[in-house]
Design a protein around this motif. Structure first.
Motif, PDB file in Angstrom:
ATOM      1  N   PHE A   1       0.876  -1.043   0.047  1.00  0.00           N
ATOM      2  CA  PHE A   1      -0.013   0.014  -0.113  1.00  0.00           C
ATOM      3  C   PHE A   1       0.773   1.354   0.001  1.00  0.00           C
ATOM      4  CE2 PHE A   1      -2.792   3.152   1.918  1.00  0.00           C
ATOM      5  CZ  PHE A   1      -4.011   2.982   1.258  1.00  0.00           C
ATOM      6  N   GLU A   2       2.022   1.335   0.689  1.00  0.00           N
ATOM      7  CA  GLU A   2       2.916   2.519   0.899  1.00  0.00           C
ATOM      8  C   GLU A   2       3.673   2.483  -0.471  1.00  0.00           C
ATOM      9  OE1 GLU A   2       5.681   5.261   2.884  1.00  0.00           O
ATOM     10  OE2 GLU A   2       3.546   4.776   2.909  1.00  0.00           O
ATOM     11  N   ASN A   3       3.896   1.512  -1.290  1.00  0.00           N
ATOM     12  CA  ASN A   3       4.796   1.421  -2.327  1.00  0.00           C
ATOM     13  C   ASN A   3       3.565   1.818  -3.565  1.00  0.00           C
ATOM     14  OD1 ASN A   3       6.895   0.279  -1.362  1.00  0.00           O
ATOM     15  ND2 ASN A   3       6.514  -1.712  -2.058  1.00  0.00           N
ATOM     16  N   MET A   4       2.268   1.655  -3.329  1.00  0.00           N
ATOM     17  CA  MET A   4       1.396   2.225  -4.197  1.00  0.00           C
ATOM     18  C   MET A   4       1.338   3.771  -4.170  1.00  0.00           C
ATOM     19  SD  MET A   4      -1.925   3.522  -4.122  1.00  0.00           S
ATOM     20  CE  MET A   4      -2.906   2.647  -2.821  1.00  0.00           C
TER      21      MET A   4
ATOM     22  N   ALA B   1       2.694  10.118  -5.522  1.00  0.00           N
ATOM     23  CA  ALA B   1       1.604  10.837  -4.604  1.00  0.00           C
ATOM     24  C   ALA B   1       1.808  11.834  -3.654  1.00  0.00           C
ATOM     25  CB  ALA B   1       0.654   9.694  -4.191  1.00  0.00           C
ATOM     26  N   ASN B   2       1.547  12.832  -3.381  1.00  0.00           N
ATOM     27  CA  ASN B   2       1.951  13.674  -2.480  1.00  0.00           C
ATOM     28  C   ASN B   2       1.058  13.567  -1.184  1.00  0.00           C
ATOM     29  OD1 ASN B   2       3.438  15.883  -0.820  1.00  0.00           O
ATOM     30  ND2 ASN B   2       1.731  17.261  -1.726  1.00  0.00           N
ATOM     31  N   LEU B   3       1.222  11.976  -0.689  1.00  0.00           N
ATOM     32  CA  LEU B   3       0.463  11.526   0.422  1.00  0.00           C
ATOM     33  C   LEU B   3       1.220  10.870   1.320  1.00  0.00           C
ATOM     34  CD1 LEU B   3      -2.422  10.028  -1.517  1.00  0.00           C
ATOM     35  CD2 LEU B   3      -2.581  12.134  -0.683  1.00  0.00           C
ATOM     36  N   THR B   4       0.958  11.194   2.774  1.00  0.00           N
ATOM     37  CA  THR B   4       1.652  10.236   3.834  1.00  0.00           C
ATOM     38  C   THR B   4       0.637   9.570   4.414  1.00  0.00           C
ATOM     39  OG1 THR B   4       1.165  12.412   5.165  1.00  0.00           O
ATOM     40  CG2 THR B   4       3.303  12.208   4.295  1.00  0.00           C
TER      41      THR B   4
ATOM     42  N   PRO C   1      -3.826 -11.811   0.014  1.00  0.00           N
ATOM     43  CA  PRO C   1      -2.956 -12.103  -1.057  1.00  0.00           C
ATOM     44  C   PRO C   1      -1.572 -11.696  -0.534  1.00  0.00           C
ATOM     45  CG  PRO C   1      -4.617 -10.422  -1.528  1.00  0.00           C
ATOM     46  CD  PRO C   1      -4.826 -10.874   0.055  1.00  0.00           C
ATOM     47  N   ASN C   2      -0.562 -12.341  -1.487  1.00  0.00           N
ATOM     48  CA  ASN C   2       0.717 -12.264  -1.442  1.00  0.00           C
ATOM     49  C   ASN C   2       1.209 -10.834  -1.726  1.00  0.00           C
ATOM     50  OD1 ASN C   2       0.796 -12.609  -3.967  1.00  0.00           O
ATOM     51  ND2 ASN C   2       1.565 -14.574  -4.004  1.00  0.00           N
ATOM     52  N   SER C   3       2.464 -10.506  -1.965  1.00  0.00           N
ATOM     53  CA  SER C   3       2.748  -9.471  -2.316  1.00  0.00           C
ATOM     54  C   SER C   3       2.419  -8.924  -3.941  1.00  0.00           C
ATOM     55  CB  SER C   3       4.697  -9.265  -2.337  1.00  0.00           C
ATOM     56  OG  SER C   3       4.749  -7.698  -2.779  1.00  0.00           O
ATOM     57  N   ALA C   4       2.484  -9.984  -4.829  1.00  0.00           N
ATOM     58  CA  ALA C   4       2.122  -9.666  -6.126  1.00  0.00           C
ATOM     59  C   ALA C   4       0.565  -9.420  -6.094  1.00  0.00           C
ATOM     60  CB  ALA C   4       2.398 -10.906  -6.958  1.00  0.00           C
ATOM     61  N   GLY C   5      -0.174 -10.268  -5.321  1.00  0.00           N
ATOM     62  CA  GLY C   5      -1.619  -9.834  -5.232  1.00  0.00           C
ATOM     63  C   GLY C   5      -2.042  -8.913  -4.811  1.00  0.00           C
ATOM     64  N   PHE C   6      -1.453  -8.249  -3.612  1.00  0.00           N
ATOM     65  CA  PHE C   6      -1.694  -6.786  -3.289  1.00  0.00           C
ATOM     66  C   PHE C   6      -1.328  -5.748  -4.160  1.00  0.00           C
ATOM     67  CE2 PHE C   6      -1.664  -8.440   1.455  1.00  0.00           C
ATOM     68  CZ  PHE C   6      -3.253  -7.903   1.511  1.00  0.00           C
ATOM     69  N   ASP C   7      -0.213  -6.101  -4.994  1.00  0.00           N
ATOM     70  CA  ASP C   7       0.215  -4.978  -5.937  1.00  0.00           C
ATOM     71  C   ASP C   7      -0.853  -4.710  -7.021  1.00  0.00           C
ATOM     72  OD1 ASP C   7       2.782  -4.464  -4.745  1.00  0.00           O
ATOM     73  OD2 ASP C   7       3.791  -5.729  -6.021  1.00  0.00           O
ATOM     74  N   ILE C   8      -1.583  -6.067  -7.489  1.00  0.00           N
ATOM     75  CA  ILE C   8      -2.658  -5.825  -8.510  1.00  0.00           C
ATOM     76  C   ILE C   8      -3.871  -5.205  -7.770  1.00  0.00           C
ATOM     77  CG2 ILE C   8      -4.209  -7.197  -9.706  1.00  0.00           C
ATOM     78  CD1 ILE C   8      -1.971  -9.380  -9.716  1.00  0.00           C
ATOM     79  N   ILE C   9      -4.203  -5.342  -6.600  1.00  0.00           N
ATOM     80  CA  ILE C   9      -5.229  -4.731  -5.953  1.00  0.00           C
ATOM     81  C   ILE C   9      -5.057  -3.479  -5.744  1.00  0.00           C
ATOM     82  CG2 ILE C   9      -6.624  -4.687  -3.808  1.00  0.00           C
ATOM     83  CD1 ILE C   9      -6.289  -7.866  -3.516  1.00  0.00           C
ATOM     84  N   PHE C  10      -3.889  -3.011  -5.308  1.00  0.00           N
ATOM     85  CA  PHE C  10      -3.731  -1.612  -5.079  1.00  0.00           C
ATOM     86  C   PHE C  10      -3.577  -0.909  -6.245  1.00  0.00           C
ATOM     87  CE2 PHE C  10      -2.099  -3.262  -0.746  1.00  0.00           C
ATOM     88  CZ  PHE C  10      -3.300  -2.784  -0.057  1.00  0.00           C
ATOM     89  N   GLY C  11      -3.187  -1.537  -7.113  1.00  0.00           N
ATOM     90  CA  GLY C  11      -3.203  -0.781  -8.677  1.00  0.00           C
ATOM     91  C   GLY C  11      -4.384  -0.197  -9.000  1.00  0.00           C
ATOM     92  N   HIS C  12      -5.530  -1.219  -8.756  1.00  0.00           N
ATOM     93  CA  HIS C  12      -6.720  -0.961  -9.341  1.00  0.00           C
ATOM     94  C   HIS C  12      -7.221   0.401  -8.114  1.00  0.00           C
ATOM     95  CE1 HIS C  12      -7.271  -4.061 -12.101  1.00  0.00           C
ATOM     96  NE2 HIS C  12      -7.058  -5.070 -11.067  1.00  0.00           N
TER      97      HIS C  12
END
Length: 254
Positions: free
Chosen positions: A35-38, A44-47, A233-244
């Protein structure tokens, strides 16, 4: 352990200036790094303050963790809150309901009412206590879980504890599970600053199943290769979800 420490570090470092807050269960803690990586990967100018608690239920957030919620959302810099809860309420209540001899429909209705009531309380608490009156809340009802035998016998057994009458019927269990998503949609009507994303089927679609984002294949579970266990989800799964999640929500507030 590493993920828990990572979430703690994020919370400590961002506590004074966070404008994105994560509340809820282990989807927020297991996916903390992704999520942080997303956010950072999209410049993003978000903390971030990640206040999620592994194993927590929506009901527990209305009581045991209410002070934690209020503390996290009260700073005036908070622009958005991701609230993820309800899955553990299902795991806690459905086996007991089934053991009491109630029908699948009765147990599903009890869960729906439980989650509906808790989410109303949580959203009201967020909007009543947030230091920013323009704060936005984003919800989604998880994705289809990975309860196939490919994920292990224990994973295959878990849905049977929740809905015994669904033995051998993936569509039966998935149709009941997605009612969490439907409940979020109904609750959000009372809170105009709440966005409900439908990410169901996203992992299936990525794996080439006959599914698309928001339209899962209910006859199948999510692919085991995108899950770390039955429900996370694993890391790859979370990356996909957070991409959406970025494309549909966070890109609009960054």
């Amino acid at each position: 352990m590493q993920r828990a420490l990572f979430g703690l570090v994020l919370s400590v470092l961002a506590a004074d200036a966070a404008n994105v807050v994560v509340l809820g269960d282990s989807w927020g803690t297991y996916g903390a790094r992704e999520f942080e990586n997303m956010l950072t990967g999209n410049h993003a100018n978000l903390t971030l303050e990640n206040a999620a608690v592994s194993g927590s239920t929506a009901v527990q957030w209305t009581d045991r963790y209410m002070d934690r919620l209020i503390s996290a959302v009260s700073p005036p810099d908070v622009k958005a809150v991701w609230l993820i809860a309800g899955g553990n309420d299902a795991q806690a209540s459905l086996p007991l309901c089934a053991a009491a001899g109630k029908s699948r429909a009765e147990c599903a209705e009890e869960l729906t009412q439980l989650v509906d009531g808790a989410m109303h309380k949580l959203l009201s608490a967020i909007f009543d206590n947030c230091g920013n009156s323009s704060v936005r809340v984003v919800l989604f009802g998880y994705d289809i879980m990975s309860f196939s035998r490919d994920a292990g016998l224990l994973c295959a057994a878990l849905p049977l504890a929740m809905f015994p009458s669904c033995v051998g019927q993936n569509e039966c269990f998935n149709s009941e599970f997605i009612k969490i998503q439907e409940t979020f949609g109904k609750v959000s009507v009372d809170y105009p600053q709440t966005t409900v994303l439908n990410l169901l089927g996203g992992l299936q679609a990525h794996a080439g199943y006959n599914a698309s984002l928001g339209s899962p294949d209910l006859d199948r579970y999510s692919p085991a290769e995108l899950y770390g266990d039955c429900i996370h989800p694993n890391s790859a799964g979370f990356d996909i979800i957070f991409g959406h999640m970025w494309n549909l929500f966070f890109s609009t507030i960054a």
